[in-house]
Design an enzyme around this catalytic site. Structure first.
Site, PDB file in Angstrom:
ATOM      1  N   TYR A   1      -5.185   8.001  -5.591  1.00 60.44           N
ATOM      2  CA  TYR A   1      -4.053   7.181  -5.139  1.00 60.44           C
ATOM      3  C   TYR A   1      -4.184   6.823  -3.656  1.00 60.44           C
ATOM      4  CZ  TYR A   1       0.706   5.511  -4.438  1.00 60.44           C
ATOM      5  OH  TYR A   1       1.799   4.737  -4.123  1.00 60.44           O
TER       6      TYR A   1
ATOM      7  N   SER B   1       0.863  -1.181   0.000  1.00 58.69           N
ATOM      8  CA  SER B   1       0.000   0.000   0.000  1.00 58.69           C
ATOM      9  C   SER B   1       0.901   1.234   0.000  1.00 58.69           C
ATOM     10  CB  SER B   1      -0.941  -0.019   1.208  1.00 58.69           C
ATOM     11  OG  SER B   1      -1.801   1.103   1.208  1.00 58.69           O
ATOM     12  N   SER B   2       0.587   2.226   0.800  1.00 58.16           N
ATOM     13  CA  SER B   2       1.374   3.460   0.843  1.00 58.16           C
ATOM     14  C   SER B   2       0.979   4.272   2.060  1.00 58.16           C
ATOM     15  CB  SER B   2       1.135   4.297  -0.417  1.00 58.16           C
ATOM     16  OG  SER B   2       1.688   5.594  -0.285  1.00 58.16           O
TER      17      SER B   2
ATOM     18  N   LYS C   1      -5.246   3.135  -1.989  1.00 64.71           N
ATOM     19  CA  LYS C   1      -4.282   2.510  -1.087  1.00 64.71           C
ATOM     20  C   LYS C   1      -4.911   2.263   0.284  1.00 64.71           C
ATOM     21  CE  LYS C   1      -0.681   2.144  -3.780  1.00 64.71           C
ATOM     22  NZ  LYS C   1      -0.221   0.804  -4.236  1.00 64.71           N
TER      23      LYS C   1
END
Length: 256
Positions: A155, A142-143, A159
């Site tokens: 984004y 993920s981030s 995520k």
């Protein structure tokens, strides 16, 4: 520490370069056989050759993650080539920002549905491996952007959805000894990557991002890979449902 990965079988999506490539190479260095995919056939072939040079069995195919049937066929081919799947790493990302409909669709098709489809295809193989050896694992990249928001962005939202999905998988799969964890990197630098390109094109912004991190630098792909491989290993057999943040303390969130 022996991570007990020798002879295990691992599938990594989005693994021809960057974080995915480092994940695949570290698994190979631990003695695991590795299957990879990415869009660029030449880069996949080069990565497979590099993995085989480490003395393990490697398999690769050019795959568009957004193409569901092709992605699922790759998972089956990888399982056949390796003799099963002990570890699945969903690492591929569309890597697009913004609030436009095309950007949302790309992140949904590649990041979200890529993870869902790889899990659906690999699940029987992971359950079989867990039944035979007592442990199997699904890891999603993920981030830290999942927890950071300055404006509407596909984004970070996608995520974040991956982390929620992973927790549900972990709960459901736990009785079958299949684990699911997430690794959320912060800023990661490598030549030709997102931040490598930012350094070349927007050096002032790049310097600002470096200064934001208390460590005074960005992560290397190898550092993210190390977290991923450890979480996937039998050494982490009681760790499931977590989101491991690997960001050098750039975020201010407190994880309870």
């Amino acid at each position: 520490m022996d991570l007990q990965l020798k002879g295990k079988t691992v599938v990594v999506t989005g693994a021809s370069r960057g974080i995915g490539r480092s994940i695949a190479e570290l698994f190979a260095e631990e003695g695991a056989n590795v299957a990879i995919c990415a869009r660029n056939a030449e880069q996949v072939a080069q990565a497979v050759k590099a993995l085989e040079a480490k003395g393990v069995k490697a398999f690769g195919q050019a795959v568009d993650i957004a193409d569901g049937p092709v992605l699922k066929a790759f998972i089956e081919a990888a399982a056949q080539a390796l003799g099963g799947i002990d570890v699945l790493v969903s690492n591929a990302s569309a890597l697009v920002q913004g609030n436009g409909e095309d950007a949302w669709k790309a992140m949904f098709d590649v990041d979200m549905m890529g993870a869902v489809r790889t899990w659906d295809a690999a699940r029987p193989h992971l359950e079989k491996a867990a039944g035979a050896h007592g442990d199997a694992c699904f890891v999603i990249t993920s981030s830290i952007s999942a927890a950071e928001a300055d404006n509407p962005s596909c984004y970070g939202a996608m995520k974040a959805a991956l982390i929620h999905f992973a927790k549900g998988v972990a709960r459901e799969a736990a009785p079958n000894k299949v684990r699911c964890n997430v690794v959320s990197p912060g800023t990661v630098f490598f030549e030709g990557g997102v931040w490598g390109n930012v350094k070349q094109g927007m050096p002032g912004f790049f310097d600002q991002m470096i200064k934001r991190n208390p460590t005074g630098r960005m992560a290397t792909p190898e550092e993210v890979a190390a977290a991923t491989v450890f979480l996937a290993s039998p050494r982490s057999a009681f760790t499931t449902g977590i989101n491991m943040v690997v960001d050098g303390a750039i975020s201010r969130r407190v994880n309870f």
